[in-house]
Design a protein around this motif. Sequence first.
Motif, PDB file in Angstrom:
ATOM      1  N   THR A  77       0.847  -1.190   0.000  1.00 48.00           N
ATOM      2  CA  THR A  77       0.000   0.000   0.000  1.00 48.00           C
ATOM      3  C   THR A  77       0.884   1.242   0.000  1.00 48.00           C
ATOM      4  OG1 THR A  77      -1.739  -1.164   1.194  1.00 48.00           O
ATOM      5  CG2 THR A  77      -1.826   1.243   1.214  1.00 48.00           C
ATOM      6  N   GLN A  80      -2.841   6.280   2.126  1.00 48.27           N
ATOM      7  CA  GLN A  80      -4.230   6.083   2.568  1.00 48.27           C
ATOM      8  C   GLN A  80      -4.770   7.425   3.042  1.00 48.27           C
ATOM      9  OE1 GLN A  80      -4.638   2.983   5.486  1.00 48.27           O
ATOM     10  NE2 GLN A  80      -6.727   3.553   6.012  1.00 48.27           N
ATOM     11  N   TRP A 104       7.570   4.602  -8.148  1.00 47.73           N
ATOM     12  CA  TRP A 104       6.522   5.305  -7.408  1.00 47.73           C
ATOM     13  C   TRP A 104       7.010   6.546  -6.680  1.00 47.73           C
ATOM     14  CZ3 TRP A 104       1.658   4.586  -8.508  1.00 47.73           C
ATOM     15  CH2 TRP A 104       1.278   3.393  -9.105  1.00 47.73           C
ATOM     16  N   VAL A 111       0.261   9.820  -6.827  1.00 48.35           N
ATOM     17  CA  VAL A 111      -0.406   9.008  -5.797  1.00 48.35           C
ATOM     18  C   VAL A 111      -1.262   9.918  -4.921  1.00 48.35           C
ATOM     19  CG1 VAL A 111      -0.037   7.528  -3.782  1.00 48.35           C
ATOM     20  CG2 VAL A 111       1.443   7.286  -5.794  1.00 48.35           C
ATOM     21  N   HIS A 114      -4.685  10.904  -6.227  1.00 47.90           N
ATOM     22  CA  HIS A 114      -5.680   9.869  -5.922  1.00 47.90           C
ATOM     23  C   HIS A 114      -6.182  10.031  -4.493  1.00 47.90           C
ATOM     24  CE1 HIS A 114      -7.291   5.630  -5.948  1.00 47.90           C
ATOM     25  NE2 HIS A 114      -7.030   5.757  -4.649  1.00 47.90           N
ATOM     26  N   GLU A 115      -5.254  10.181  -3.557  1.00 44.58           N
ATOM     27  CA  GLU A 115      -5.655  10.287  -2.150  1.00 44.58           C
ATOM     28  C   GLU A 115      -6.467  11.552  -1.903  1.00 44.58           C
ATOM     29  OE1 GLU A 115      -5.438   7.719  -0.404  1.00 44.58           O
ATOM     30  OE2 GLU A 115      -4.060   6.652  -1.724  1.00 44.58           O
ATOM     31  N   HIS A 124     -13.376   4.788  -5.015  1.00 44.86           N
ATOM     32  CA  HIS A 124     -12.695   4.096  -6.102  1.00 44.86           C
ATOM     33  C   HIS A 124     -13.667   3.869  -7.264  1.00 44.86           C
ATOM     34  CE1 HIS A 124      -9.836   2.494  -2.848  1.00 44.86           C
ATOM     35  NE2 HIS A 124      -9.181   3.399  -3.553  1.00 44.86           N
ATOM     36  N   TYR A 157      -6.972   1.641  -9.392  1.00 46.79           N
ATOM     37  CA  TYR A 157      -5.655   1.081  -9.094  1.00 46.79           C
ATOM     38  C   TYR A 157      -5.065   0.544 -10.391  1.00 46.79           C
ATOM     39  CZ  TYR A 157      -6.680   0.941  -4.047  1.00 46.79           C
ATOM     40  OH  TYR A 157      -6.971   1.250  -2.749  1.00 46.79           O
ATOM     41  N   LYS A 158      -3.855   0.962 -10.696  1.00 45.88           N
ATOM     42  CA  LYS A 158      -3.171   0.452 -11.882  1.00 45.88           C
ATOM     43  C   LYS A 158      -1.705   0.230 -11.524  1.00 45.88           C
ATOM     44  CE  LYS A 158      -4.113   3.974 -14.487  1.00 45.88           C
ATOM     45  NZ  LYS A 158      -4.183   4.870 -15.656  1.00 45.88           N
ATOM     46  N   ARG A 159      -0.986  -0.376 -12.454  1.00 48.60           N
ATOM     47  CA  ARG A 159       0.443  -0.577 -12.248  1.00 48.60           C
ATOM     48  C   ARG A 159       1.241   0.678 -12.582  1.00 48.60           C
ATOM     49  NH1 ARG A 159       2.238  -6.685 -13.856  1.00 48.60           N
ATOM     50  NH2 ARG A 159       0.692  -7.763 -12.594  1.00 48.60           N
ATOM     51  N   PRO A 162      -1.467   7.106 -11.187  1.00 46.65           N
ATOM     52  CA  PRO A 162      -2.767   7.623 -11.629  1.00 46.65           C
ATOM     53  C   PRO A 162      -2.647   9.014 -12.243  1.00 46.65           C
ATOM     54  CG  PRO A 162      -2.572   7.773  -9.246  1.00 46.65           C
ATOM     55  CD  PRO A 162      -1.366   7.024  -9.719  1.00 46.65           C
TER      56      PRO A 162
END
Length: 200
Positions: A77, A80, A104, A111, A114-115, A124, A157-159, A162
């Motif tokens: 993870t 969050q 990352w 990231v 997204h958060e 999501h 969620y992707k590899r 985002p």
Amino acid sequence: MVSLDDECPRWTPGSVIRWAAWRQGFKDDEDANFAATHLQIAAERWNSLNIGVTFEWVALAKDATFVLCHGGSNGSTLAQAFYPNPNDLSYLLVYNAAFSLRGWKENMWKVFTHELGHVLGLRHEFAMDTNPKTGEVFEVQKAVQLGPRNESSVMVYKRTPPEIQQSDIDSTKAFYALADDAAGNPPRVGKTDVRDYNPM
């Protein structure tokens, strides 16, 4: 996707959501500063879209709605966050994996976009999807769909890191533009009331 079971939480339109950062828990000041800088980049990205609320850095936690903290280890993870709420202080956690997993760290700000989507009240993109083997919904708390689905949404969620999509912008603006009706009843997404919270 929005909603947490019986309400669609959002910040009162026009609000300023203030954030601070704590150095404790990070490996060193360099990591703490790196994370704070990337959160600032993500906040400025959302601010530039004029979605109906803005983010602002403040020096002290007592003046903040939320604090960026190091969350230690949590498997793979990366981070969050939380949803709009009445708490005096909430937390956005960044975990070890965001610094150590290849590809990352340099994209940490993505990231954080997204958060911050969660902080704005976004769920999501797959929140309503069901497991084809069990038929159970992937996320226990019920969600409702506000705008069109987009498998490239910042809220998937992707590899790869985002990216905020035009559909994310349009849907978030629409969410924060919803207003009470002529009788003073709160707006709804589907059959679920929107509930506004004032950032502390």
